[in-house]
Motif scaffolding. Structure first.
Motif, PDB file in Angstrom:
ATOM      1  N   CYS A  49     -30.203  34.740  45.154  1.00  0.00           N
ATOM      2  CA  CYS A  49     -30.843  34.439  46.486  1.00  0.00           C
ATOM      3  C   CYS A  49     -31.525  35.354  47.119  1.00  0.00           C
ATOM      4  O   CYS A  49     -32.544  35.085  47.834  1.00  0.00           O
ATOM      5  CB  CYS A  49     -29.408  34.043  47.412  1.00  0.00           C
ATOM      6  SG  CYS A  49     -28.433  32.629  46.807  1.00  0.00           S
ATOM      7  N   VAL A  50     -31.008  36.691  46.710  1.00  0.00           N
ATOM      8  CA  VAL A  50     -31.958  37.723  47.519  1.00  0.00           C
ATOM      9  C   VAL A  50     -33.519  37.553  46.864  1.00  0.00           C
ATOM     10  O   VAL A  50     -34.493  37.851  47.463  1.00  0.00           O
ATOM     11  CB  VAL A  50     -31.367  39.078  47.423  1.00  0.00           C
ATOM     12  CG1 VAL A  50     -32.348  40.235  47.886  1.00  0.00           C
ATOM     13  CG2 VAL A  50     -30.048  39.136  48.066  1.00  0.00           C
ATOM     14  N   THR A  51     -33.383  37.485  45.441  1.00  0.00           N
ATOM     15  CA  THR A  51     -34.819  37.503  44.825  1.00  0.00           C
ATOM     16  C   THR A  51     -35.613  36.464  45.426  1.00  0.00           C
ATOM     17  O   THR A  51     -36.828  36.479  45.681  1.00  0.00           O
ATOM     18  CB  THR A  51     -34.547  37.333  43.330  1.00  0.00           C
ATOM     19  OG1 THR A  51     -33.614  38.668  42.975  1.00  0.00           O
ATOM     20  CG2 THR A  51     -35.747  37.632  42.542  1.00  0.00           C
ATOM     21  N   LYS A  52     -35.030  35.134  45.453  1.00  0.00           N
ATOM     22  CA  LYS A  52     -35.816  34.036  45.847  1.00  0.00           C
ATOM     23  C   LYS A  52     -36.436  34.072  47.252  1.00  0.00           C
ATOM     24  O   LYS A  52     -37.409  34.088  47.745  1.00  0.00           O
ATOM     25  CB  LYS A  52     -34.854  32.819  45.934  1.00  0.00           C
ATOM     26  CG  LYS A  52     -34.574  32.382  44.636  1.00  0.00           C
ATOM     27  CD  LYS A  52     -33.793  31.129  44.688  1.00  0.00           C
ATOM     28  CE  LYS A  52     -33.459  30.293  43.190  1.00  0.00           C
ATOM     29  NZ  LYS A  52     -32.606  29.181  43.406  1.00  0.00           N
ATOM     30  N   LYS A  53     -35.378  34.945  48.305  1.00  0.00           N
ATOM     31  CA  LYS A  53     -35.794  35.120  49.692  1.00  0.00           C
ATOM     32  C   LYS A  53     -37.245  35.808  49.679  1.00  0.00           C
ATOM     33  O   LYS A  53     -38.360  35.751  50.601  1.00  0.00           O
ATOM     34  CB  LYS A  53     -34.770  35.622  50.587  1.00  0.00           C
ATOM     35  CG  LYS A  53     -33.899  34.633  50.933  1.00  0.00           C
ATOM     36  CD  LYS A  53     -34.547  33.864  52.048  1.00  0.00           C
ATOM     37  CE  LYS A  53     -33.126  33.065  52.557  1.00  0.00           C
ATOM     38  NZ  LYS A  53     -33.908  32.185  53.765  1.00  0.00           N
ATOM     39  N   VAL A  54     -36.994  37.050  48.950  1.00  0.00           N
ATOM     40  CA  VAL A  54     -38.115  38.085  48.832  1.00  0.00           C
ATOM     41  C   VAL A  54     -39.362  37.348  48.198  1.00  0.00           C
ATOM     42  O   VAL A  54     -40.472  37.638  48.759  1.00  0.00           O
ATOM     43  CB  VAL A  54     -37.827  39.254  47.949  1.00  0.00           C
ATOM     44  CG1 VAL A  54     -38.978  40.333  48.011  1.00  0.00           C
ATOM     45  CG2 VAL A  54     -36.669  40.012  48.835  1.00  0.00           C
ATOM     46  N   ARG A  55     -39.238  36.591  47.234  1.00  0.00           N
ATOM     47  CA  ARG A  55     -40.204  35.904  46.510  1.00  0.00           C
ATOM     48  C   ARG A  55     -41.194  34.789  47.633  1.00  0.00           C
ATOM     49  O   ARG A  55     -42.312  34.513  47.363  1.00  0.00           O
ATOM     50  CB  ARG A  55     -40.085  35.202  45.282  1.00  0.00           C
ATOM     51  CG  ARG A  55     -39.647  36.399  44.124  1.00  0.00           C
ATOM     52  CD  ARG A  55     -39.549  35.624  42.932  1.00  0.00           C
ATOM     53  NE  ARG A  55     -39.337  36.684  41.911  1.00  0.00           N
ATOM     54  CZ  ARG A  55     -38.538  36.359  40.810  1.00  0.00           C
ATOM     55  NH1 ARG A  55     -38.331  35.068  40.440  1.00  0.00           N
ATOM     56  NH2 ARG A  55     -38.446  37.547  39.760  1.00  0.00           N
TER      57      ARG A  55
END
Length: 111
Positions: A49-55
């Motif tokens: 989820c963190v990675t998706k939000k940053v992307r």
């Protein structure tokens, strides 16, 4: 603890990444190191989820590590100075502190 490598080149990039990450629930702490391009997230949150939000901010993101947060070191209590050992002839004795006070204006008189 989640560590991400993110292409952060300016304060606007940093602000956008922080804004995206802090919307997630379960985050205790977020640290951004702009020089190294590293974002550290501590808390109970899904790394995907963190990675998706940053992307979604348009930044290239690479998941570096996922693991438990490092425990902060607690300061050690000050050590008491080592006591001097008793002389060999006095193993059973105890040391006793003795003090005295001057009377008569600082002059000690013996009667």
């Amino acid at each position: 603890k989640i560590e991400l490598k993110v292409g952060i080149s300016c304060e606007r990039c940093k602000r956008d990444v922080l804004k995206a990450i802090t919307k997630l629930r379960g985050i205790d702490k977020v640290c951004v190191d702009t020089e190294k391009g590293m974002v550290t997230v501590i808390g109970d949150v899904d790394p995907v989820c963190v990675t998706k939000k940053v992307r979604k901010t348009g930044k290239v993101t690479e998941l570096v590590s996922v693991g438990p947060p490092a425990k902060e070191k607690e300061p050690e209590p000050p050590k008491s100075p080592p006591q001097k050992p008793l002389p060999p002839c006095c193993k059973e004795c105890q040391l006793v502190a003795v003090s005295y006070t001057f009377y008569d204006g600082g002059v000690c008189s013996i009667l």
